[in-house]
Design an enzyme around this catalytic site. Structure first.
Site, PDB file in Angstrom:
ATOM      1  N   GLU A 213       0.796  -1.226  -0.167  1.00 14.07           N
ATOM      2  CA  GLU A 213      -0.047  -0.078   0.033  1.00 14.07           C
ATOM      3  C   GLU A 213       1.003   1.232   0.102  1.00 14.07           C
ATOM      4  O   GLU A 213       0.438   2.178  -0.438  1.00 14.07           O
ATOM      5  CB  GLU A 213      -1.088   0.060   1.289  1.00 14.07           C
ATOM      6  CG  GLU A 213      -2.348  -0.411   0.996  1.00 14.07           C
ATOM      7  CD  GLU A 213      -3.356  -0.192   2.127  1.00 14.07           C
ATOM      8  OE1 GLU A 213      -4.358  -0.796   1.804  1.00 14.07           O
ATOM      9  OE2 GLU A 213      -2.976   0.470   3.057  1.00 14.07           O
TER      10      GLU A 213
ATOM     11  N   HIS B 223       7.803 -26.879  -1.666  1.00 14.58           N
ATOM     12  CA  HIS B 223       7.095 -28.026  -2.568  1.00 14.58           C
ATOM     13  C   HIS B 223       6.215 -27.583  -3.528  1.00 14.58           C
ATOM     14  O   HIS B 223       5.290 -28.349  -3.874  1.00 14.58           O
ATOM     15  CB  HIS B 223       6.758 -28.911  -1.369  1.00 14.58           C
ATOM     16  CG  HIS B 223       7.952 -29.716  -0.755  1.00 14.58           C
ATOM     17  ND1 HIS B 223       8.208 -30.914  -0.818  1.00 14.58           N
ATOM     18  CD2 HIS B 223       8.544 -29.140   0.473  1.00 14.58           C
ATOM     19  CE1 HIS B 223       9.420 -31.294  -0.139  1.00 14.58           C
ATOM     20  NE2 HIS B 223       9.328 -30.244   0.621  1.00 14.58           N
TER      21      HIS B 223
ATOM     22  N   LYS C 296     -13.980   0.377  -3.832  1.00 13.66           N
ATOM     23  CA  LYS C 296     -15.223   0.875  -3.070  1.00 13.66           C
ATOM     24  C   LYS C 296     -16.418   1.347  -3.708  1.00 13.66           C
ATOM     25  O   LYS C 296     -17.531   1.199  -3.704  1.00 13.66           O
ATOM     26  CB  LYS C 296     -14.596   1.679  -1.795  1.00 13.66           C
ATOM     27  CG  LYS C 296     -13.769   0.995  -0.909  1.00 13.66           C
ATOM     28  CD  LYS C 296     -13.413   1.997   0.350  1.00 13.66           C
ATOM     29  CE  LYS C 296     -12.439   1.124   1.274  1.00 13.66           C
ATOM     30  NZ  LYS C 296     -11.762   2.277   2.195  1.00 13.66           N
TER      31      LYS C 296
HETATM   32  O1  PA5 Z   1      -3.536   1.134   5.699  1.00 14.25           O
HETATM   33  C1  PA5 Z   1      -4.733   1.655   5.556  1.00 14.25           C
HETATM   34  O2  PA5 Z   1      -4.998   3.056   5.826  1.00 14.25           O
HETATM   35  C2  PA5 Z   1      -6.063   0.700   5.344  1.00 14.25           C
HETATM   36  O3  PA5 Z   1      -5.426  -0.690   5.118  1.00 14.25           O
HETATM   37  C3  PA5 Z   1      -6.801   0.796   6.498  1.00 14.25           C
HETATM   38  O4  PA5 Z   1      -6.414   0.468   7.423  1.00 14.25           O
HETATM   39  C4  PA5 Z   1      -8.049  -0.358   6.062  1.00 14.25           C
HETATM   40  O5  PA5 Z   1      -8.873   0.165   4.778  1.00 14.25           O
HETATM   41  C5  PA5 Z   1      -9.088  -0.224   7.253  1.00 14.25           C
HETATM   42  O6  PA5 Z   1      -9.626   1.283   7.520  1.00 14.25           O
HETATM   43  P1  PA5 Z   1     -10.311   1.838   8.547  1.00 14.25           P
HETATM   44  O7  PA5 Z   1      -9.247   1.674  10.100  1.00 14.25           O
HETATM   45  O8  PA5 Z   1     -10.612   3.154   8.446  1.00 14.25           O
HETATM   46  O9  PA5 Z   1     -11.676   0.909   8.643  1.00 14.25           O
END
Ligand code: PA5
Length: 447
Positions: free
Chosen positions: A289, A310, A424
């Site tokens: 990310e 394996h 989303k």
């Molecule tokens: O790293 C990030 O920002 C995302 O992976 C969030 O943690 C994830 O989308 C969950 O978001 P939230 O904590 O707002 O529910």
């Protein structure tokens, strides 16, 4: 005092090492951007000094909240996804007995997870095992609006209230969310739940050392102070004032940058210890990310060895030469299992009699390293003395700092995740969420 150690000897020849060294000015620039807050995404740098800034009072508050749930519950379901899930899952899995559910009730509640998927059968089966159990909920969402955990919470909150009544349920629910914004904050305030705040300047994937990770880890009975102490050790070891060659996060970031520029587009995080499986899942989110944007970034993958030798072993040994490995190598095991002698030796295994299982594993690790390096797979190694809270804390901070530096070397914003929104938007359009009328029309035209 022992610490985790990075070894890059099997990734580079002399010329390659010179290239890593040549990254020192770029790394220094990235460090300055991080520490002076002058780089991209500079409103999300709260993780940088987080370990050393955690107060005793804050840790006590987390421990007390954990103790209250421990008293009332045999199971606690931690609800969250992405950064609001993976850190706690990684640490709890690494430290827990592998077969904990088979051991029956222990001193601490069993920690289960929900909201990290939209699996209908997963949720049904979870509700099934919670029926008749004394359970509690920790609902974690920074935005407070994420669909997956919201669905899980709605279902499990109703179940909890039906099983123990609304008043008792309030004592068994903790919310970890933004100080002021989001549906979860509103709901928690209205219901009167105990809450913890996720600092504004700490993004989800960097939040394991906030209550997001610390509360579930404490509920599971692990020592969050030792975890934080380990992170503090690495905060110092990876500090701005540490010379390049002695700073493990700086060298790691430089090494992967050199490898990336030489065509190694995939980094495989390898473990030889199944307890680290979810640590790799946490790491994949952190790096994927943070760096996968603007059509750039190393693809973070992971394998569990020797299991995957394996299966994926063939590809790694002889597939396209676009990969390098980072091996999590654990020096000492917690237990001792020795291979017994057998009089008949029908399995031909007596040559191993008297050896510890881990000696065999270590030879598998060494043999794999030699084979993969010979096969053109550069090998970075992180030596971890043992799997404990302290060394997991070190690893967490080491990888976070390495990620910040690496993202800036790549010239991306390591602290945003604009790409996560695309699915989303489409999902809401397809589900006809109010406010998405235009998107619904557009997406239906595509079907
Ligand atoms: O790293 C990030 O920002 C995302 O992976 C969030 O943690 C994830 O989308 C969950 O978001 P939230 O904590 O707002 O529910």
């Amino acid at each position: 005092m022992e610490t985790i150690r990075l070894n890059i000897d099997k990734a580079f020849d002399a010329a390659g090492k010179a290239q890593v060294l040549a990254c020192a000015p770029g790394v220094a620039d990235s460090m300055e951007k991080l520490h002076k807050g002058t780089g991209k995404g500079n409103d999300f740098l709260g993780w940088l000094n987080l370990p050393s800034s955690l107060t005793d009072a804050h840790l006590t508050e987390i421990e007390n909240a954990a103790a209250r749930l421990q008293e009332r519950c045999e199971v606690v379901v931690v609800i969250g996804i992405g950064g609001s899930y993976l850190g706690a899952k990684a640490v709890i899995e690494a430290l827990s007995h592998t077969f904990a559910p088979m051991l029956g009730a222990g001193k601490y509640p069993q920690v289960l997870f929900a909201g990290q998927n939209i699996g209908e059968d997963y949720l049904y089966e979870l509700q099934q095992v919670l029926a008749g159990k004394q359970f509690g909920l920790v609902n974690i969402s920074k935005s407070g609006t994420t669909t997956e955990p919201a669905i899980a919470f709605r279902l499990l909150k109703k179940q909890l209230e039906a099983q123990v009544g609304k008043e008792e349920a309030k004592h068994r629910i903790v919310a970890v969310t933004d100080a002021a914004r989001g549906a979860l904050r509103k709901l928690a305030d209205m219901e009167g739940y105990k809450t913890f705040v996720i600092p504004d300047n700490v993004g989800g994937r960097f939040s394991v050392l906030t209550p997001v990770g610390l509360l579930p880890i404490a509920i599971a009975g692990f020592d969050i102070r030792a975890l934080v102490a380990g992170a503090v050790v690495m905060e110092k070891a990876c500090g701005e004032d540490v010379p390049f060659g002695q700073n493990p996060a700086a060298v790691y970031a430089a090494a992967r940058n050199v490898l990336y520029r030489s065509g190694k587009k995939i980094e495989i995080l390898v473990n030889f210890n199944p307890k680290l499986h979810f640590f790799a899942e946490w790491w994949k989110q952190l790096y994927g990310e943070s760096e996968g944007k603007e059509n750039k970034g190393i693809f973070p993958a992971s394998v569990d060895f020797t299991t995957d030798l394996h299966s994926m072993g063939q590809w790694i040994q002889e597939g396209e030469r676009t990969i390098f490995e980072t091996v999590l190598s654990v020096s000492r095991m917690k237990y001792n299992v020795t291979i017994p002698t057998d009089e008949d030796n029908l399995d031909g295994l007596n040559f191993l009699a008297g050896k510890r299982v881990d000696e065999v594993n270590k030879m598998a690790e060494l043999g794999t390293q030699i084979a993969h390096v010979d096969g053109g797979v550069p090998n970075l190694k992180i030596e971890i003395p043992e799997i404990t809270e302290r060394y997991l804390g070190e690893l967490i901070y080491f990888f976070e700092k390495g990620c910040g530096i690496s993202g800036y070397l790549l010239e991306v914003n390591p602290f945003d995740q604009p790409g996560v929104e695309a699915y989303k938007k489409n999902m809401f359009a397809l589900l006809e969420k109010p406010g998405y009328e235009e998107e619904t029309k557009a997406i239906k035209a595509k079907l």
